[in-house]
Motif scaffolding. Structure first.
Motif: not given
Length: 138
Positions: A16-30, A56-67
């Motif tokens: 499940s993609p929802q099982a993958h959760v990451y936190v970036d250097r600024d503390g935002d959760t992906w 606004e609107g739909e989120s850009f579909p970032w890949t893990l490598a891009q994030v």
């Protein structure tokens, strides 16, 4: 005829993609939102700490490598799975077919061509088949 004791197939948690959760250097959760056709994990940051980053609107579909490249380093967080009924997943899939077909063919099914109706019914049947009990004698 189905019974409530029959088990329907669902996506295992590890897939499940929802099982993958990451936190970036600024503390935002992906969180995982899906997969590319090539199998790469897609992520979105649904609630950035800085509201101005939400856009606004739909989120850009970032890949893990891009994030990772834009906001890394990333720390993998532990996802707490939500219990989801297979019936709810099936209903969401059926609603997605409805929405796509209405957007493509128009809101009045009576105005659709026979081929459009057949395409719609075929996709609805495919969703039902995906969630039908497997290996259960009728």
């Amino acid at each position: 005829m189905g019974t409530s004791s029959q088990i329907r197939s669902v996506i295992p948690l590890h897939q499940s993609p929802q099982a993958h959760v990451y936190v970036d250097r600024d503390g935002d959760t992906w969180v995982g939102t899906g997969w590319t056709d090539g199998g790469d994990l897609l992520l979105a940051c649904p609630k950035p700490l800085n509201p101005a980053d939400a856009g606004e609107g739909e989120s850009f579909p970032w890949t893990l490598a891009q994030v990772r490249q834009a906001f890394g380093p990333l720390t993998e967080a532990v996802a707490v799975p939500e219990m989801v009924r297979a019936e709810d997943v099936e209903e969401q899939a059926l609603a997605a077919v409805d929405a796509r077909m209405v957007a493509e063919f128009g809101p009045v099914m009576a105005d659709w061509s026979p081929q459009q109706r057949d395409a719609y019914l075929g996709e609805i049947a495919a969703v039902h088949a995906q969630f039908a009990p497997q290996g259960v004698a009728a």
